[in-house]
Scaffold this motif. Structure first.
Motif, short mmCIF file in Angstrom:
data_model
loop_
_atom_site.label_atom_id
_atom_site.label_comp_id
_atom_site.label_asym_id
_atom_site.label_seq_id
_atom_site.Cartn_x
_atom_site.Cartn_y
_atom_site.Cartn_z
N GLN A 50 0.82 -1.19 0.00
CA GLN A 50 0.00 0.00 0.00
C GLN A 50 0.86 1.25 0.00
OE1 GLN A 50 -2.81 -0.18 3.20
NE2 GLN A 50 -4.27 -1.37 2.01
N GLY A 51 0.31 2.32 -0.58
CA GLY A 51 1.08 3.53 -0.77
C GLY A 51 1.14 4.41 0.47
N ARG A 52 1.80 5.54 0.29
CA ARG A 52 1.91 6.54 1.35
C ARG A 52 1.85 7.92 0.71
NH1 ARG A 52 8.28 5.67 3.00
NH2 ARG A 52 9.14 6.00 0.91
N ILE A 53 1.58 8.93 1.54
CA ILE A 53 1.47 10.29 1.06
C ILE A 53 2.74 11.05 1.42
CG2 ILE A 53 0.11 12.42 1.14
CD1 ILE A 53 -1.38 9.99 0.01
N THR A 72 6.13 12.35 5.41
CA THR A 72 5.48 11.16 4.89
C THR A 72 4.38 10.74 5.85
OG1 THR A 72 7.57 10.40 3.91
CG2 THR A 72 5.81 8.77 4.15
N VAL A 73 3.21 10.44 5.28
CA VAL A 73 2.08 9.94 6.06
C VAL A 73 1.65 8.63 5.44
CG1 VAL A 73 -0.27 10.41 6.87
CG2 VAL A 73 1.35 12.29 6.59
N GLY A 74 1.36 7.61 6.26
CA GLY A 74 0.91 6.32 5.74
C GLY A 74 -0.36 6.46 4.93
N GLN A 75 -0.64 5.44 4.12
CA GLN A 75 -1.83 5.45 3.27
C GLN A 75 -3.07 5.78 4.09
OE1 GLN A 75 -1.84 5.21 0.05
NE2 GLN A 75 -4.04 5.21 -0.31
#
Length: 306
Positions: free
Chosen positions: A227-230, A259-262
């Protein structure tokens, strides 16, 4: 996973010269699975498969197939197992029907009609009377799978079946393998060092590295790990990071970006709004996705092929 286990190993170990080539592997394969057995070249895949087929003796551990101990009921088990290990064997001057007939005579209770059935399954009916030496590599691999299916097995073990094939041949084999559980009711173990191939076929995945099974679960669970992150580009990222932490946002700071988790769109909007209200300039908001390949490389220590 399926509750009925077709194949299970417990502490499966093989040592060569005192060194563990396969080390305490616990495989679990349920009925109807397409189980992708993944790992870099030299990770222990083929050695494991040879032990499953009774071609190599384990140093330690147990193997149960169809609920039976292979040490005690090897012949009964192997009658219901088809396999293609490394490259298929064939007589080049004979055609596909003649090659399959040579194998059929060694299998008890297999009728001649089964030859036409397996040729149809692997889509070689139109080339059945051609000498095999004129086949493409992909066709030879399909003939190898037909040979493995000849005894109507419940379990099919394929070791690197797409090795050396061109993209068209790889797609042919991939589509064939995906169809087999439905058309033939067979459970499949397929080994490969190509994650990109296995992820398009497998329902479950086991990853082996340096003889150790380091992952075993559904392909969906593996995708969840990707899963991605921001990522946010902001002015004064350290102060912005501290501010977000004070409001309970699980942010990280790498000296240049936050960075913030998805997370969902509403939370992203809230983070941006909070930054702007605290007079931080927001230069960029990006979504990054970790690929399955990068996760595979991280798990296996960045060794081997993809």
């Amino acid at each position: 996973m399926n509750t009925e286990l077709i194949l299970e190993t417990q502490g499966l170990t093989k040592r060569l010269g005192g060194k563990p080539v396969v080390n305490g592997v616990n495989l679990q394969i349920g009925r109807g699975d397409i189980y992708g057995f993944l790992g870099p070249n030299g990770a222990g895949k083929t050695t494991t498969i040879r032990m499953l087929l009774g071609l190599a003796r384990p140093t330690n551990g147990a193997i149960r197939i169809f609920g039976k101990d292979i040490r005690k009921e090897r012949l009964a088990i192997l009658r219901k197992v088809g396999s293609l290990v490394e490259y298929p064997s064939y007589y080049g001057h004979l055609n596909a029907v003649e090659n399959l007939e040579a194998v059929r005579r060694l299998l008890p209770g297999v009728p001649k009609s089964r030859i036409d059935e397996v040729l149809s399954i692997v889509r070689l009916t139109n080339d059945a009377r051609r000498a095999v030496k004129g086949y493409s590599l992909g066709m030879k691999q399909r003939l190898g799978i037909a040979t493995a299916l000849l005894g109507d097995p419940e379990l099919l073990i394929l070791d690197e079946p797409t090795n050396g094939l061109d993209p068209a041949g790889i797609q042919e084999i991939r589509e064939l393998i995906k169809s087999l559980p439905k058309t033939s009711g067979v459970t499949i173990l397929i080994s490969s060092h190509l994650l990109s191939e296995v992820e398009q076929m497998a329902t479950r995945v086991g990853i082996i590295a340096k003889g150790n099974l380091i992952y075993q679960d559904s392909i969906e669970r593996l995708r969840e790990q990707a899963q991605g992150r921001i990522r946010l580009g902001v002015s004064d990222p350290e102060s912005a990071w501290q501010m977000l932490l004070s409001y309970g946002y699980p942010a990280e700071w790498d000296r240049s970006k936050l960075t913030v988790g998805q997370t969902d769109d509403r939370t992203v909007a809230s983070i941006v709004s909070r930054l702007v209200n605290h007079h931080f300039q927001v230069y960029r908001v990006e979504e990054e996705h970790a690929s399955l390949e990068s996760i595979f490389l991280e798990m296996t220590g960045s060794e081997g092929s993809l």
